[in-house]
Design a protein around this motif. Sequence first.
Motif, PDB file in Angstrom:
ATOM      1  N   MET A   1       0.837  -1.188   0.000  1.00  0.00           N
ATOM      2  CA  MET A   1       0.000   0.000   0.000  1.00  0.00           C
ATOM      3  C   MET A   1       0.881   1.250   0.000  1.00  0.00           C
ATOM      4  SD  MET A   1      -2.918   1.002   2.722  1.00  0.00           S
ATOM      5  CE  MET A   1      -2.528   2.506   3.550  1.00  0.00           C
ATOM      6  N   GLN A   2       0.553   2.193  -0.873  1.00  0.00           N
ATOM      7  CA  GLN A   2       1.328   3.429  -0.949  1.00  0.00           C
ATOM      8  C   GLN A   2       0.943   4.378   0.171  1.00  0.00           C
ATOM      9  OE1 GLN A   2       1.290   5.526  -4.623  1.00  0.00           O
ATOM     10  NE2 GLN A   2       2.851   4.212  -5.485  1.00  0.00           N
ATOM     11  N   LYS A   3       1.958   4.995   0.749  1.00  0.00           N
ATOM     12  CA  LYS A   3       1.731   6.069   1.700  1.00  0.00           C
ATOM     13  C   LYS A   3       2.928   6.998   1.650  1.00  0.00           C
ATOM     14  CE  LYS A   3       3.086   4.436   6.208  1.00  0.00           C
ATOM     15  NZ  LYS A   3       2.684   3.904   7.496  1.00  0.00           N
ATOM     16  N   GLU A   4       2.825   8.123   2.347  1.00  0.00           N
ATOM     17  CA  GLU A   4       3.900   9.107   2.289  1.00  0.00           C
ATOM     18  C   GLU A   4       5.004   8.748   3.276  1.00  0.00           C
ATOM     19  OE1 GLU A   4       3.904  13.731   1.472  1.00  0.00           O
ATOM     20  OE2 GLU A   4       3.154  13.294   3.475  1.00  0.00           O
ATOM     21  N   TYR A   5       6.232   8.817   2.787  1.00  0.00           N
ATOM     22  CA  TYR A   5       7.417   8.561   3.598  1.00  0.00           C
ATOM     23  C   TYR A   5       8.383   9.722   3.457  1.00  0.00           C
ATOM     24  CZ  TYR A   5       5.965   3.681   4.008  1.00  0.00           C
ATOM     25  OH  TYR A   5       5.275   2.536   4.290  1.00  0.00           O
ATOM     26  N   THR A   6       9.208   9.889   4.472  1.00  0.00           N
ATOM     27  CA  THR A   6      10.295  10.855   4.438  1.00  0.00           C
ATOM     28  C   THR A   6      11.588  10.059   4.423  1.00  0.00           C
ATOM     29  OG1 THR A   6       9.035  12.467   5.705  1.00  0.00           O
ATOM     30  CG2 THR A   6      11.416  12.762   5.652  1.00  0.00           C
ATOM     31  N   ILE A   7      12.459  10.388   3.488  1.00  0.00           N
ATOM     32  CA  ILE A   7      13.770   9.734   3.399  1.00  0.00           C
ATOM     33  C   ILE A   7      14.817  10.790   3.696  1.00  0.00           C
ATOM     34  CG2 ILE A   7      15.389   8.571   1.852  1.00  0.00           C
ATOM     35  CD1 ILE A   7      12.784   7.624   0.366  1.00  0.00           C
ATOM     36  N   THR A   8      15.739  10.484   4.591  1.00  0.00           N
ATOM     37  CA  THR A   8      16.858  11.386   4.843  1.00  0.00           C
ATOM     38  C   THR A   8      18.126  10.722   4.337  1.00  0.00           C
ATOM     39  OG1 THR A   8      17.082  10.548   7.110  1.00  0.00           O
ATOM     40  CG2 THR A   8      15.836  12.580   6.827  1.00  0.00           C
ATOM     41  N   VAL A   9      18.938  11.519   3.658  1.00  0.00           N
ATOM     42  CA  VAL A   9      20.194  11.033   3.095  1.00  0.00           C
ATOM     43  C   VAL A   9      21.280  12.012   3.533  1.00  0.00           C
ATOM     44  CG1 VAL A   9      21.454  10.427   1.003  1.00  0.00           C
ATOM     45  CG2 VAL A   9      18.963  10.123   1.084  1.00  0.00           C
ATOM     46  N   TYR A  10      22.328  11.490   4.153  1.00  0.00           N
ATOM     47  CA  TYR A  10      23.459  12.307   4.602  1.00  0.00           C
ATOM     48  C   TYR A  10      24.613  12.076   3.640  1.00  0.00           C
ATOM     49  CZ  TYR A  10      20.689  12.873   8.778  1.00  0.00           C
ATOM     50  OH  TYR A  10      19.668  13.188   9.643  1.00  0.00           O
ATOM     51  N   ARG A  74      24.932   7.885   5.118  1.00  0.00           N
ATOM     52  CA  ARG A  74      23.827   6.988   5.470  1.00  0.00           C
ATOM     53  C   ARG A  74      22.548   7.503   4.837  1.00  0.00           C
ATOM     54  NH1 ARG A  74      23.463   3.340   9.742  1.00  0.00           N
ATOM     55  NH2 ARG A  74      21.707   2.659   8.507  1.00  0.00           N
ATOM     56  N   ALA A  75      21.582   6.616   4.701  1.00  0.00           N
ATOM     57  CA  ALA A  75      20.250   6.974   4.223  1.00  0.00           C
ATOM     58  C   ALA A  75      19.225   6.196   5.052  1.00  0.00           C
ATOM     59  CB  ALA A  75      20.103   6.643   2.744  1.00  0.00           C
ATOM     60  N   PHE A  76      18.086   6.825   5.300  1.00  0.00           N
ATOM     61  CA  PHE A  76      17.054   6.231   6.160  1.00  0.00           C
ATOM     62  C   PHE A  76      15.673   6.478   5.577  1.00  0.00           C
ATOM     63  CE2 PHE A  76      20.532   7.709   8.874  1.00  0.00           C
ATOM     64  CZ  PHE A  76      20.847   6.570   9.595  1.00  0.00           C
ATOM     65  N   VAL A  77      14.749   5.541   5.811  1.00  0.00           N
ATOM     66  CA  VAL A  77      13.328   5.711   5.502  1.00  0.00           C
ATOM     67  C   VAL A  77      12.618   5.960   6.817  1.00  0.00           C
ATOM     68  CG1 VAL A  77      11.246   4.638   4.573  1.00  0.00           C
ATOM     69  CG2 VAL A  77      13.465   4.087   3.574  1.00  0.00           C
ATOM     70  N   HIS A  78      11.728   6.967   6.835  1.00  0.00           N
ATOM     71  CA  HIS A  78      11.012   7.308   8.070  1.00  0.00           C
ATOM     72  C   HIS A  78       9.504   7.321   7.848  1.00  0.00           C
ATOM     73  CE1 HIS A  78      14.910   8.706   9.465  1.00  0.00           C
ATOM     74  NE2 HIS A  78      14.980   9.473   8.402  1.00  0.00           N
ATOM     75  N   GLU A  79       8.806   6.803   8.812  1.00  0.00           N
ATOM     76  CA  GLU A  79       7.342   6.926   8.860  1.00  0.00           C
ATOM     77  C   GLU A  79       7.025   8.342   9.350  1.00  0.00           C
ATOM     78  OE1 GLU A  79       5.107   4.252   8.411  1.00  0.00           O
ATOM     79  OE2 GLU A  79       6.666   2.743   8.050  1.00  0.00           O
ATOM     80  N   GLU A  80       5.802   8.774   9.134  1.00  0.00           N
ATOM     81  CA  GLU A  80       5.395  10.130   9.533  1.00  0.00           C
ATOM     82  C   GLU A  80       5.657  10.401  11.017  1.00  0.00           C
ATOM     83  OE1 GLU A  80       3.839  12.887   7.706  1.00  0.00           O
ATOM     84  OE2 GLU A  80       4.913  11.697   6.233  1.00  0.00           O
ATOM     85  N   GLU A  81       5.407   9.412  11.859  1.00  0.00           N
ATOM     86  CA  GLU A  81       5.563   9.630  13.304  1.00  0.00           C
ATOM     87  C   GLU A  81       7.032   9.691  13.753  1.00  0.00           C
ATOM     88  OE1 GLU A  81       4.749   5.256  12.508  1.00  0.00           O
ATOM     89  OE2 GLU A  81       3.716   7.102  11.993  1.00  0.00           O
ATOM     90  N   ASP A  82       7.976   9.375  12.857  1.00  0.00           N
ATOM     91  CA  ASP A  82       9.398   9.401  13.192  1.00  0.00           C
ATOM     92  C   ASP A  82      10.046  10.773  13.023  1.00  0.00           C
ATOM     93  OD1 ASP A  82       9.306   6.664  13.664  1.00  0.00           O
ATOM     94  OD2 ASP A  82      10.001   6.150  11.649  1.00  0.00           O
TER      95      ASP A  82
END
Length: 183
Positions: A1-10, A74-82
């Motif tokens: 299921m598609q939902k919105e994610y935030t990805i941070t990449v350093y 590093r790179a990370f995937v985050h849920e909205e609550e993160d």
Amino acid sequence: MQKEYTITVYTEDRIGITNRITVIFTRRQINITGLTTAETEIPGVYKFVITVLSEREKLDKVVGQIERLIEIHRAFVHEEEDVVYQELALYKVSTQNLHKGNIEQVIRENNARILTVDPEYFVIEKTGHQQELLDMLKHLEPFGMIEYTKSGRVAIVKWSRRFHDHLKDLAKKEADQYKSINV
């Protein structure tokens, strides 16, 4: 299921790194809905904040590919609550229709502020989440909206302290190595 994610990449500061990162999303047919990048508190380390609509499994693979790039710390995937995040919007509104209502009340109720006033228009700034910014846009339309623009997401990860301490240690080690070479 598609939902919105935030990805941070350093990343390190390298020419072409934005292209190299975005191509990975393109190959997997993932549309980037927002992209913001800026230097972190650690000199030479940049943080990309990328928002996408996708499935988590796809994004985990994308992050794995991104981390294989040499310039990536590093790179990370985050849920909205993160994440704690905000976006910034600017609204350019005509001064001709100010008599149509109480625009001051709209500005106050939306916790916005006026940035500049010109005889033809004025510019309002608001920070918030995407839906708040769109709601304000709807409230301002009767006053003669001339232009609207919005930034990408600016985000801080709730649990990122350990990683930032690690980056600071790396920066200190690099500085110490540079000093020892040049002594």
